[in-house]
Scaffold this active site. Structure first.
Site, PDB file in Angstrom:
ATOM      1  N   HIS A  34       3.225   4.098   0.458  1.00 30.90           N
ATOM      2  CA  HIS A  34       3.502   4.860   1.680  1.00 30.90           C
ATOM      3  C   HIS A  34       4.797   5.642   1.551  1.00 30.90           C
ATOM      4  CE1 HIS A  34       5.136   0.786   2.112  1.00 30.90           C
ATOM      5  NE2 HIS A  34       6.122   1.313   2.809  1.00 30.90           N
ATOM      6  N   HIS A  94       0.894  -1.166   0.000  1.00 32.46           N
ATOM      7  CA  HIS A  94       0.000   0.000   0.000  1.00 32.46           C
ATOM      8  C   HIS A  94       0.929   1.212   0.000  1.00 32.46           C
ATOM      9  CE1 HIS A  94      -3.900   2.005   1.627  1.00 32.46           C
ATOM     10  NE2 HIS A  94      -3.009   2.982   1.463  1.00 32.46           N
TER      11      HIS A  94
HETATM   12  P1  5GP Z   1       8.374  -0.744   3.427  1.00 32.82           P
HETATM   13  O1  5GP Z   1       9.529  -1.653   3.716  1.00 32.82           O
HETATM   14  O2  5GP Z   1       7.199  -1.462   2.832  1.00 32.82           O
HETATM   15  O3  5GP Z   1       8.755   0.486   2.648  1.00 32.82           O
HETATM   16  O4  5GP Z   1       7.921  -0.159   4.833  1.00 32.82           O
HETATM   17  C1  5GP Z   1       6.907  -0.690   5.595  1.00 32.82           C
HETATM   18  C2  5GP Z   1       6.964   0.006   6.933  1.00 32.82           C
HETATM   19  O5  5GP Z   1       5.751  -0.234   7.609  1.00 32.82           O
HETATM   20  C3  5GP Z   1       8.091  -0.492   7.825  1.00 32.82           C
HETATM   21  O6  5GP Z   1       8.918   0.597   8.206  1.00 32.82           O
HETATM   22  C4  5GP Z   1       7.355  -1.112   9.025  1.00 32.82           C
HETATM   23  O7  5GP Z   1       8.018  -0.906  10.249  1.00 32.82           O
HETATM   24  C5  5GP Z   1       6.005  -0.428   8.967  1.00 32.82           C
HETATM   25  N1  5GP Z   1       4.905  -1.239   9.482  1.00 32.82           N
HETATM   26  C6  5GP Z   1       4.592  -2.510   9.112  1.00 32.82           C
HETATM   27  N2  5GP Z   1       3.499  -2.940   9.775  1.00 32.82           N
HETATM   28  C7  5GP Z   1       3.100  -1.892  10.567  1.00 32.82           C
HETATM   29  C8  5GP Z   1       2.017  -1.720  11.480  1.00 32.82           C
HETATM   30  O8  5GP Z   1       1.191  -2.611  11.709  1.00 32.82           O
HETATM   31  N3  5GP Z   1       1.926  -0.531  12.125  1.00 32.82           N
HETATM   32  C9  5GP Z   1       2.830   0.494  11.882  1.00 32.82           C
HETATM   33  N4  5GP Z   1       2.638   1.626  12.576  1.00 32.82           N
HETATM   34  N5  5GP Z   1       3.847   0.361  11.032  1.00 32.82           N
HETATM   35  C10 5GP Z   1       3.986  -0.812  10.375  1.00 32.82           C
HETATM   36 ZN    ZN Z   2      -4.236  -0.947   1.510  1.00 36.58          ZN
END
Ligand code: 5GP
Ligand code: ZN
Length: 115
Positions: A101, A99
């Site tokens: 972010h 998703h």
């Molecule tokens: P990506 O690696 O996809 O760019 O980053 C995903 C981010 O989402 C990571 O920094 C991870 O710590 C955060 N994250 C994953 N699950 C959760 C959650 O349930 N709550 C929150 N607040 N952050 C999450």
């Molecule tokens: Zn989503």
């Protein structure tokens, strides 16, 4: 909304989060595993899987997200000192949550290397 998406669950309130900003289109909350003293995730409420899967018209939300990021930086008092914005897209970038972010990182002097 995607039933199996962690961030859609956060938007719906099914998973609790520490919210920093919210309007009808955007939500910002603290990352559960912060990489820097301030680590906020800024997301569109619409389920967009990644930057690469954005459809025509959806790019408008991106400029709004950057505006919100500046507002958060101002409100939390780190606009002057600086901050970093990162979007991971796809496997090689290590995108874990499907998703779109924006990682908003601040509160420490960061290095100039990304990897
Ligand atoms: P990506 O690696 O996809 O760019 O980053 C995903 C981010 O989402 C990571 O920094 C991870 O710590 C955060 N994250 C994953 N699950 C959760 C959650 O349930 N709550 C929150 N607040 N952050 C999450
Ligand atoms: Zn989503």
């Amino acid at each position: 909304m995607d039933e199996n998406c962690t961030f859609c669950k956060i938007i719906k309130g099914e998973i609790p989060s520490s919210k920093v900003y919210e309007d009808e289109e955007i939500l910002a909350f603290n990352d559960i595993n912060p990489a820097t003293p301030i680590h906020i995730l800024v997301i569109p409420k619409k389920h967009i899987k990644s930057l690469a899967e954005m459809k025509d018209g959806e790019e408008k939300i991106i400029s709004k997200i950057y505006k919100v990021i500046n507002e958060i930086a101002e409100k939390q008092g780190f606009k002057e000192k600086g901050y970093r914005v990162i979007v991971n897209c796809g496997k090689d970038a290590g995108q874990e949550v499907g998703h779109l972010h924006f990682h908003l990182l601040a509160g420490i002097k960061m290095g100039d290397k990304i990897v």
